[in-house]
Design a protein around this motif. Structure first.
Motif, mmCIF file in Angstrom:
data_model
loop_
_atom_site.group_PDB
_atom_site.id
_atom_site.type_symbol
_atom_site.label_atom_id
_atom_site.label_comp_id
_atom_site.label_asym_id
_atom_site.label_seq_id
_atom_site.Cartn_x
_atom_site.Cartn_y
_atom_site.Cartn_z
ATOM 1 N N ASP A 156 5.720 10.293 21.934
ATOM 2 C CA ASP A 156 6.383 9.038 21.589
ATOM 3 C C ASP A 156 7.442 9.200 20.506
ATOM 4 O O ASP A 156 8.178 8.244 20.227
ATOM 5 C CB ASP A 156 5.354 8.016 21.114
ATOM 6 N N TYR A 157 7.517 10.388 19.878
ATOM 7 C CA TYR A 157 8.394 10.579 18.722
ATOM 8 C C TYR A 157 9.332 11.765 18.909
ATOM 9 O O TYR A 157 8.995 12.748 19.579
ATOM 10 C CB TYR A 157 7.560 10.805 17.451
ATOM 11 N N GLU A 158 10.499 11.679 18.268
ATOM 12 C CA GLU A 158 11.387 12.822 18.172
ATOM 13 C C GLU A 158 10.695 13.950 17.404
ATOM 14 O O GLU A 158 9.974 13.698 16.429
ATOM 15 C CB GLU A 158 12.673 12.447 17.441
ATOM 16 N N SER A 159 10.932 15.172 17.808
ATOM 17 C CA SER A 159 10.405 16.306 17.076
ATOM 18 C C SER A 159 10.999 16.338 15.667
ATOM 19 O O SER A 159 12.210 16.175 15.483
ATOM 20 C CB SER A 159 10.754 17.609 17.804
ATOM 21 N N GLY A 160 10.144 16.504 14.648
ATOM 22 C CA GLY A 160 10.608 16.527 13.263
ATOM 23 C C GLY A 160 10.606 15.188 12.579
ATOM 24 O O GLY A 160 10.866 15.115 11.372
ATOM 25 N N ALA A 161 10.325 14.117 13.324
ATOM 26 C CA ALA A 161 10.311 12.782 12.716
ATOM 27 C C ALA A 161 9.297 12.731 11.575
ATOM 28 O O ALA A 161 8.249 13.390 11.612
ATOM 29 C CB ALA A 161 9.985 11.730 13.762
ATOM 30 N N VAL A 162 9.611 11.934 10.559
ATOM 31 C CA VAL A 162 8.757 11.786 9.384
ATOM 32 C C VAL A 162 7.976 10.476 9.507
ATOM 33 O O VAL A 162 8.568 9.406 9.687
ATOM 34 C CB VAL A 162 9.593 11.790 8.093
ATOM 35 N N GLU B 265 0.850 -1.183 0.000
ATOM 36 C CA GLU B 265 0.000 0.000 0.000
ATOM 37 C C GLU B 265 0.893 1.243 0.000
ATOM 38 O O GLU B 265 2.100 1.150 0.257
ATOM 39 C CB GLU B 265 -0.906 0.013 1.225
ATOM 40 N N THR B 266 0.280 2.405 -0.240
ATOM 41 C CA THR B 266 1.065 3.636 -0.311
ATOM 42 C C THR B 266 0.309 4.782 0.359
ATOM 43 O O THR B 266 -0.923 4.774 0.442
ATOM 44 C CB THR B 266 1.398 3.982 -1.774
ATOM 45 N N ALA B 267 1.079 5.749 0.851
ATOM 46 C CA ALA B 267 0.501 6.920 1.525
ATOM 47 C C ALA B 267 1.498 8.063 1.432
ATOM 48 O O ALA B 267 2.665 7.881 1.067
ATOM 49 C CB ALA B 267 0.180 6.613 2.988
ATOM 50 N N GLY B 268 1.032 9.265 1.781
ATOM 51 C CA GLY B 268 1.921 10.399 1.921
ATOM 52 C C GLY B 268 2.620 10.372 3.272
ATOM 53 O O GLY B 268 2.547 9.388 4.018
ATOM 54 N N VAL B 269 3.309 11.465 3.600
ATOM 55 C CA VAL B 269 4.042 11.552 4.865
ATOM 56 C C VAL B 269 3.704 12.857 5.558
ATOM 57 O O VAL B 269 3.153 13.786 4.969
ATOM 58 C CB VAL B 269 5.570 11.458 4.649
ATOM 59 N N ARG B 270 4.052 12.905 6.833
ATOM 60 C CA ARG B 270 3.865 14.116 7.625
ATOM 61 C C ARG B 270 5.027 14.256 8.598
ATOM 62 O O ARG B 270 5.778 13.296 8.855
ATOM 63 C CB ARG B 270 2.550 14.070 8.398
ATOM 64 N N THR B 271 5.154 15.453 9.154
ATOM 65 C CA THR B 271 6.187 15.745 10.150
ATOM 66 C C THR B 271 5.575 15.757 11.547
ATOM 67 O O THR B 271 4.500 16.317 11.756
ATOM 68 C CB THR B 271 6.838 17.102 9.856
#
Length: 238
Positions: free
Chosen positions: A30-36, A18-24
Motif C-alpha cells: 500500500d506504500y511507496e518504498s522508503g515512505a516514512v 499523542e507522539t510516537a517514533g517513525v519507521r521506514t
C-alpha cells in the motif's frame, strides 16, 4: 525542535495530542518504498514537550501551526469562499480530499494509488533559503469521522542541514526526509485529533506531515486552502 504549535491551554493541547517514533517502509504493497510512517505505540504528549511546542517571540507566522475552528456567524456563500475574509486576497482553494476510515496515513501517490507517508509539500517550489516563507495550508475536517494531523518535530531545513554540507544549494524534498530516517537519525511525530468542524493552519511546505484516520470507524473529507495568513485569523481550539 522546530515544530511550534500555538496554544494558551497546554491541557487542551495534551488532551488531543499523542507522539510516537517513525519507521521506514519496506515491501508494503500500500506504500511507496522508503515512505516514512509513525511507529507506534502512541504515547500521551508529555507536559514538558507541550511547553517546548509553544512559539516564542522569534517564531514567524509562516512557520507556525495553529489549531482552529470554523468562525461564528453566517456561513460563506460557498466552501471555496471560506478563506476570503482571512486576510490574503490571493489565497487558493485546493479542493477536497476524501480519506477512508482506519488509514495510518492518507495521502496517495496519484499515479499509482500507493500512499506516500510523511512528506513535505512543494506547491511554491522553494529552495532551502526560502523554504520557511511558503504559504501555509488551511484545512478543515468536514467529517463525518474524526481525523488526525501528523506532524514531524523537525522541519525539512533542519533535516537538510543534518544530511548535507551544502544545504543552501538544495530544494528540500520528501526524499531528504526519507534519507534522514533511513540513516537512523532521531525523529518524532505528533498526532493531533481533529473532529468535524475543526482544522489547522500549518506550514506544510516546511514541516513533514500527513493526515490519518487510524482507529476511526468512519471516513472523513478535508477541504484545503493555501495562503499567507497572519496568526489568529480564526478562533483557536487550544
Amino acid at each position: 525542535m522546530n515544530l511550534a504549535v500555538a496554544h494558551t491551554d497546554p491541557a487542551a493541547l495534551i488532551s488531543r495530542c499523542e507522539t510516537a517514533g517513525v519507521r521506514t517502509v519496506l515491501n508494503e504493497a500500500d506504500y511507496e518504498s522508503g515512505a516514512v510512517l509513525p511507529a507506534g505505540p502512541w504515547q500521551p504528549l508529555a507536559t514538558e514537550l507541550a511547553a517546548r511546542l509553544k512559539p516564542d517571540a522569534t517564531t514567524a507566522d509562516d512557520t507556525l501551526v495553529e489549531l482552529v475552528k470554523l468562525p461564528d456567524g453566517p456561513a460563506p456563500v460557498s466552501l471555496a469562499a471560506l478563506a476570503d475574509p482571512l486576510g490574503d486576497p490571493d489565497a487558493v482553494h485546493l479542493g477536497q480530499a476524501a480519506s477512508p476510515a482506519k488509514a495510518l496515513t492518507t495521502t496517495p501517490n496519484y499515479q499509482d494509488g500507493r500512499r506516500i507517508g510523511l512528506h513535505v509539500d512543494n506547491w511554491d517550489r522553494l529552495d532551502y533559503d526560502s523554504k520557511d516563507t511558503g504559504r501555509r495550508r488551511l484545512c478543515f475536517n468536514l467529517g463525518p469521522g474524526a481525523c488526525y494531523l501528523l506532524l514531524a518535530d523537525l522541519d525539512i531545513r533542519t533535516i537538510c542541514r543534518t544530511l548535507y554540507s551544502d544545504p543552501g544549494s538544495r530544494y528540500p524534498h520528501t526524499d531528504d526526509l526519507r534519507a534522514y530516517v533511513a540513516s537512523h537519525r532521531s525523529l518524532r511525530v505528533l498526532r493531533i485529533r481533529l473532529d468535524p468542524g475543526e482544522g489547522y493552519i500549518a506550514p506544510t511546505e516546511l514541516l513533514p506531515h500527513d493526515g490519518s484516520t487510524e482507529g476511526q470507524s468512519e471516513p472523513s473529507t478535508a477541504a484545503f486552502w493555501l495562503g499567507h495568513w497572519p496568526r489568529g485569523v480564526l478562533p483557536a481550539l487550544v
